[in-house]
Scaffold this motif. Structure first.
Motif, short mmCIF file in Angstrom:
data_model
loop_
_atom_site.label_atom_id
_atom_site.label_comp_id
_atom_site.label_asym_id
_atom_site.label_seq_id
_atom_site.Cartn_x
_atom_site.Cartn_y
_atom_site.Cartn_z
N VAL A 25 0.87 -1.18 0.00
CA VAL A 25 0.00 0.00 0.00
C VAL A 25 0.90 1.23 0.00
CG1 VAL A 25 -1.85 1.26 1.16
CG2 VAL A 25 -1.75 -1.23 1.32
N PRO A 26 1.28 1.74 -1.18
CA PRO A 26 2.09 2.95 -1.23
C PRO A 26 1.20 4.18 -0.97
CG PRO A 26 1.72 2.12 -3.44
CD PRO A 26 1.10 1.14 -2.50
N ASN A 27 1.55 4.98 0.01
CA ASN A 27 0.72 6.12 0.40
C ASN A 27 0.86 7.33 -0.52
OD1 ASN A 27 -0.33 4.77 2.61
ND2 ASN A 27 1.42 5.32 3.88
N TYR A 28 1.87 7.35 -1.36
CA TYR A 28 2.11 8.52 -2.20
C TYR A 28 1.33 8.49 -3.51
CZ TYR A 28 5.35 5.19 -4.28
OH TYR A 28 5.90 4.07 -4.85
N LEU A 29 0.62 7.42 -3.81
CA LEU A 29 -0.16 7.33 -5.04
C LEU A 29 -1.58 7.85 -4.82
CD1 LEU A 29 1.03 3.85 -6.30
CD2 LEU A 29 1.70 6.06 -7.17
N PHE A 30 -2.25 8.21 -5.90
CA PHE A 30 -3.59 8.78 -5.81
C PHE A 30 -4.60 7.75 -5.33
CE2 PHE A 30 -7.55 10.51 -7.72
CZ PHE A 30 -7.57 11.69 -7.01
N PHE A 31 -4.50 6.53 -5.84
CA PHE A 31 -5.33 5.41 -5.39
C PHE A 31 -4.40 4.36 -4.78
CE2 PHE A 31 -7.76 7.11 -9.03
CZ PHE A 31 -8.93 7.45 -8.36
N PRO A 32 -4.03 4.51 -3.52
CA PRO A 32 -2.98 3.66 -2.95
C PRO A 32 -3.35 2.19 -2.82
CG PRO A 32 -3.97 5.00 -1.24
CD PRO A 32 -4.53 5.47 -2.55
N PHE A 33 -4.64 1.86 -2.70
CA PHE A 33 -5.01 0.47 -2.51
C PHE A 33 -5.15 -0.30 -3.82
CE2 PHE A 33 -6.60 2.58 1.33
CZ PHE A 33 -5.89 1.84 2.27
N ILE A 34 -5.07 0.39 -4.94
CA ILE A 34 -5.25 -0.26 -6.23
C ILE A 34 -3.99 -0.18 -7.08
CG2 ILE A 34 -6.58 -0.25 -8.38
CD1 ILE A 34 -8.86 1.01 -6.74
N THR A 35 -3.47 1.02 -7.28
CA THR A 35 -2.39 1.21 -8.25
C THR A 35 -1.08 0.55 -7.85
OG1 THR A 35 -1.93 3.35 -7.25
CG2 THR A 35 -3.31 3.34 -9.21
N GLY A 36 -0.73 0.58 -6.59
CA GLY A 36 0.52 -0.06 -6.16
C GLY A 36 0.51 -1.54 -6.42
N LYS A 37 -0.63 -2.17 -6.15
CA LYS A 37 -0.77 -3.61 -6.38
C LYS A 37 -0.69 -3.92 -7.87
CE LYS A 37 -3.65 -4.33 -2.31
NZ LYS A 37 -3.31 -3.09 -1.65
N GLY A 38 -1.33 -3.09 -8.67
CA GLY A 38 -1.30 -3.30 -10.12
C GLY A 38 0.08 -3.14 -10.71
N PHE A 39 0.81 -2.10 -10.29
CA PHE A 39 2.18 -1.89 -10.79
C PHE A 39 3.09 -3.05 -10.39
CE2 PHE A 39 1.45 2.95 -10.52
CZ PHE A 39 0.86 2.95 -11.76
#
Length: 80
Positions: A25-39
């Motif tokens: 869960v990266p906190n610096y992204l706009f959608f932290p619960f989705i985009t970090g996992k996808g990347f």
């Protein structure tokens, strides 16, 4: 240790590293619960696929066998 064993180890490690994705869960992204996992998932899958391709080119035992499922997948990929 042979190169094939190293490539196989990297592939297996990559497959098992997919199980840690829910904890990212990266906190610096706009959608932290989705985009970090996808990347993370995309990067891991690309690395695993590249290493598996190298392994399949080096050793025919790691290539997919010709079966009905294999040909169905090839037909699906061609249609898509």
């Amino acid at each position: 240790m042979t190169t094939n064993k190293i490539l196989k180890g990297i592939t297996i490690t990559g497959i098992f590293s997919v199980f840690i994705i829910p904890f990212i869960v990266p906190n610096y992204l706009f959608f932290p619960f989705i985009t970090g996992k996808g990347f993370f998932f995309r990067v891991i899958v690309e690395i695993i696929f590249a290493v598996w391709l190298l392994l399949a080119m080096r050793d025919p035992a790691y290539r997919p066998k010709k079966s009905a499922i294999f040909w169905a997948f090839i037909a699906f990929a061609v249609v898509i």
